[in-house]
Design a protein around this motif. Sequence first.
Motif, short mmCIF file in Angstrom:
data_model
loop_
_atom_site.label_atom_id
_atom_site.label_comp_id
_atom_site.label_asym_id
_atom_site.label_seq_id
_atom_site.Cartn_x
_atom_site.Cartn_y
_atom_site.Cartn_z
N SER A 133 63.68 34.32 -46.63
CA SER A 133 64.59 33.19 -46.85
C SER A 133 64.76 32.39 -45.56
CB SER A 133 65.96 33.69 -47.32
OG SER A 133 66.93 32.71 -47.14
N GLU A 167 58.35 34.32 -44.75
CA GLU A 167 59.78 34.40 -44.45
C GLU A 167 60.54 34.49 -45.76
OE1 GLU A 167 62.03 35.41 -42.25
OE2 GLU A 167 61.60 33.82 -40.80
N LEU A 191 69.15 39.87 -41.44
CA LEU A 191 69.68 40.80 -42.43
C LEU A 191 71.10 41.25 -42.08
CD1 LEU A 191 67.95 43.67 -44.19
CD2 LEU A 191 69.68 44.29 -42.54
N HIS A 209 61.43 46.56 -39.34
CA HIS A 209 60.98 47.96 -39.43
C HIS A 209 59.78 48.38 -38.60
CE1 HIS A 209 61.05 51.82 -41.30
NE2 HIS A 209 59.79 51.73 -41.68
N ASN A 252 70.18 33.11 -50.22
CA ASN A 252 71.11 33.40 -49.13
C ASN A 252 72.02 32.23 -48.84
OD1 ASN A 252 68.85 35.45 -47.05
ND2 ASN A 252 70.16 35.98 -48.76
N ASP A 260 63.39 44.56 -35.89
CA ASP A 260 63.59 43.73 -37.05
C ASP A 260 62.39 44.03 -37.95
OD1 ASP A 260 65.23 41.63 -38.02
OD2 ASP A 260 63.50 40.32 -37.81
N HIS A 267 67.25 50.29 -46.53
CA HIS A 267 67.83 51.20 -45.53
C HIS A 267 68.85 52.15 -46.14
CE1 HIS A 267 67.01 47.27 -43.13
NE2 HIS A 267 65.89 47.90 -43.40
N TYR A 322 54.74 36.24 -37.39
CA TYR A 322 54.78 35.48 -38.65
C TYR A 322 55.73 34.28 -38.56
CZ TYR A 322 59.30 37.02 -40.68
OH TYR A 322 60.63 37.20 -40.94
N LYS A 323 56.69 34.35 -37.64
CA LYS A 323 57.60 33.21 -37.46
C LYS A 323 56.97 32.11 -36.59
CE LYS A 323 61.70 36.24 -37.83
NZ LYS A 323 62.52 35.75 -38.96
N THR A 381 68.00 32.11 -42.56
CA THR A 381 69.40 31.70 -42.67
C THR A 381 69.78 30.78 -41.51
OG1 THR A 381 69.90 33.85 -41.68
CG2 THR A 381 70.33 33.60 -44.04
N ASP A 438 68.78 45.83 -48.56
CA ASP A 438 67.41 46.31 -48.36
C ASP A 438 67.34 47.81 -48.65
OD1 ASP A 438 64.97 44.63 -47.35
OD2 ASP A 438 64.62 46.66 -46.66
N LEU A 447 73.53 38.30 -42.36
CA LEU A 447 73.82 38.00 -43.77
C LEU A 447 74.96 38.90 -44.26
CD1 LEU A 447 72.68 36.27 -46.21
CD2 LEU A 447 71.73 38.44 -47.01
N VAL A 478 65.94 36.85 -51.97
CA VAL A 478 66.95 36.09 -51.24
C VAL A 478 66.66 34.58 -51.14
CG1 VAL A 478 67.86 38.06 -49.97
CG2 VAL A 478 65.86 36.85 -49.07
N GLY A 512 69.16 40.84 -36.67
CA GLY A 512 68.89 39.43 -36.93
C GLY A 512 69.44 39.04 -38.28
I1 GPV Z 1 63.45 43.75 -44.28
N1 GPV Z 1 65.20 40.40 -42.52
C1 GPV Z 1 65.69 40.89 -41.33
O1 GPV Z 1 66.35 40.18 -40.58
N2 GPV Z 1 65.46 42.19 -40.99
C2 GPV Z 1 64.80 43.04 -41.80
O2 GPV Z 1 64.62 44.22 -41.47
C3 GPV Z 1 64.34 42.52 -43.03
C4 GPV Z 1 64.53 41.22 -43.36
C5 GPV Z 1 65.52 39.02 -42.87
C6 GPV Z 1 64.37 38.16 -43.38
O3 GPV Z 1 63.30 38.21 -42.47
C7 GPV Z 1 64.87 36.73 -43.52
O4 GPV Z 1 63.91 35.91 -44.08
C8 GPV Z 1 66.13 36.70 -44.40
O5 GPV Z 1 66.72 35.43 -44.37
C9 GPV Z 1 67.16 37.71 -43.91
O6 GPV Z 1 66.57 39.01 -43.81
C10 GPV Z 1 68.36 37.81 -44.82
O7 GPV Z 1 67.98 37.95 -46.14
#
Ligand code: GPV
Length: 838
Positions: free
Chosen positions: A670, A668, A135, A289, A480, A287, A337, A569-570, A672, A335, A138, A451, A133
């Motif tokens: 950020s 959240e 991350l 973790h 971001n 997503d 990882h 949370y979303k 994107t 991050d 981005l 971010v 997603g």
């Molecule tokens: I930590 N994000 C993601 O997609 N996967 C992850 O494992 C982690 C963070 C996302 C955040 O949830 C978003 O808010 C953010 O915009 C995005 O990372 C890019 O920074």
Amino acid sequence: MDTRAAAAAVDHRPLSERAALNKEALKQSFLDNLFHTQGKFPALASKSDYYLALAYAVRERLLQRWISTAAEYMQKGARTVSYLSAEFLMGPHLGNNLINLGIYDEAKQAMTELGLNFDELLAQEEEPGLGNGGLGRLAACFIDSMATLEIPSLGYGIRYEFGIFHQSIVDGWQVEKTDKWLRYGNPWELQRPEWAVQVKLGGYTEHRSEEDGTLTVRWIPSRLVSGVPYDTPILGYRNNTANTLRLWSAQAPESFDFEVFNRGDYYGAVMQKMSSENLSKVLYPNDEHEGGKELRLEQQYFFVSCSLQDMIRIMQGQRLPLEHFHEKFAVQLNDTHPAIAVAELMRLLVDEHKMPWNRAWQVTCKTFAYTNHTLMPEALERWPLPLFKKVLPRHLEIIFEINARFLDEVRRRYPGDSARVARLSLIDESGPRYVRMAHLACVGSHAINGVAELHTELLKSDVLRDFYELWPNKFSNKTNGVTPRRWMVLANPRLTRLVSDSIGEDWIKHLDQLQKLEPLAESADFRSHWREIKRANKRALAEVIARRCNVAVDPDSMFDVQVKRIHEYKRQHLAALHIIALYLQLKAQPNLELAPRTFIFGGKAAPGYRMAKLMIKLITGIGDVVNRDPMVRDRLKVVFLPNFSVTNGQRIYPAADLSEQISTAGKEASGTGNMKFQMNGALTIGTMDGANIEIREVVGADNFFLFGLTTPQVYALQAQGYRPHDWYEQDPQLREVIDMIRDGYFSRGDASLFRPLVDSLLWHDPYFLFADFRSYVECQQRVGETWVDTERWTRMSILNSARSGKFSSDRSIRDYTKDIWHAPSVPVELLTEHHVRA
Ligand code: GPV
């Protein structure tokens, strides 16, 4: 052989023929590739053959830039950004490469003149879904921007054989299928077996004092895996830069196999080969973790070790001493990882290259910078000590050594504060012991960033507070951004044409220029063009919806869209509660004046995340009831568009009227998607969370639909003891909505299906849906009232787009280079042009 001489030799038919950027030359190499690469003639060729022939024709036009870029960087000894990321969610390459080369229209013409449907060819490409997603996407936007800004960069990651699963919806439930994206070959990558490296895993360590008094450590691994790089060129927008995305594939090392084979254990050798290749087999589909998987730690270490060894090889090729590692490379950790890189670089420098510890530590800290992407406590990576030791015994020792020295420093700074020492330690010892990867990243980096502004503030005040108190100067914010090339030019050609006709083409590289659209918001003529474009994009999406969901939606209805990973949370279920409230209103007052709305959802649930899967089922269940109810008279439609991906996103963002960004404040990091919607003229309904706050700041409060608790209000409510059941009892509308779900209205009378969801909300509601429900419904009421004033809505839409300049990933990358990387641009001279002029 001399590089320029070699280039001159292959150049004998330079720009004019083999790689010329015009229609006739494209046709010619398309046909050449159809015959000579695909081995097909038109009567036999499939759409995929045609796609591949075109892809290879385009690739020939990339290679010249790629070679020129490599030569330029090598000659200049350019400082390079290494972006380490377990995910790169690239999306299809062909269309983007045509845009960046500036030959999209020529290619379309060429295919059309050959009697082929260009859009159909583009649709043949299986998108490389090597991410979950935000991350991963981005990372993709960032390497696009680095190439556009001519910053020498390498993206390093894993070449997963299976990317993010393909989602279909069966009986309202998510069903996963493996993503065989490499099935028909990948024309965009070049395998580089000559740069393969070896990676050790498992085993034990031996410590020996040598005769000269020095201590040496030997790591005797139990397994060896070979990492083979596959390179994909990443073009800048209309410049000569082609940077590299280098993804590592795990292979069994020849020699290791052979030994076992000689001992006669043929099956053992084959098994070992298979288990080695497992390393890069599949992307973990969670997503944010889900922890504790040994293979996942192995994947992380695998790509990090390959990448650092590769950087050392590059330095050695340029005869640069390793003391200068941090001058040659700025390494960004996407991050935690890749956070094991901190210990791995220490191991490579100290154990393998015999650098003294202190020197190596200085180099390491000056090399790395760490981006945090989440505030969710369960998403902060921690590895159980026994597991860590089993996979990476030497690294655990190194981490202990780093930790001992670090905690000494902490004790000197805060004498007697043992609680602080325990909080800062790289090892969590409060229960079963864990390695805290975020702490390793913080200690081993000279820069730490969040971010979005709120996210960075919360890191400083909360999640990483002790580190902030220790090293305030390491912290900064890097909001971001997203690339306007893919998310506007490629995804929304109609809007691109209108904008470029109005203000020129500069905005594509300098998105702030969109400001020039602001005065046009007052032109009725411009507004009407703007609406026509949105309407055309909506018609196109309506066709997709008809095909995929078998639901007819009206392009004149408001497209109210929430697309993102499914997470509590979303709060996709908050949107669901609102839809049910509207439905109940229509049932109660059948003649209610309600502007027709189409609610569009999309997003994948982690396969093991039961609540998220139930949220999908709830949305589809609501759709089944609402879409068929004659009393609704088509005023509401609810669709769940399966398999949200980059490709589908490109169809969805340009067609949205309303962007749903409704996460609980403070959750959240950020977002994107919120930026992609804004650029394409959607208005946002959102909370004070992540980058929503900054979007509202630039568009103005009048042009943003704000609702919900703020972060401090959420914290306060939490502290005073939140009792969602009280909120349920005190709001009759909320009660009616929840009861309806509970009683099985959206599950064909099955009152047990949604029980876990309903009970979670009634008794826990960890994301405060009930507390925000009233505010959300009232805000949606304002949205509805604004929508019916078409001219006003259009003005707001134009202003949203016009004020989206801040959210270009070009701006993000400029911020990173200025404050963290200090990597100057290196414009590239095309070797052929040099030759032609010489
Ligand atoms: I930590 N994000 C993601 O997609 N996967 C992850 O494992 C982690 C963070 C996302 C955040 O949830 C978003 O808010 C953010 O915009 C995005 O990372 C890019 O920074």
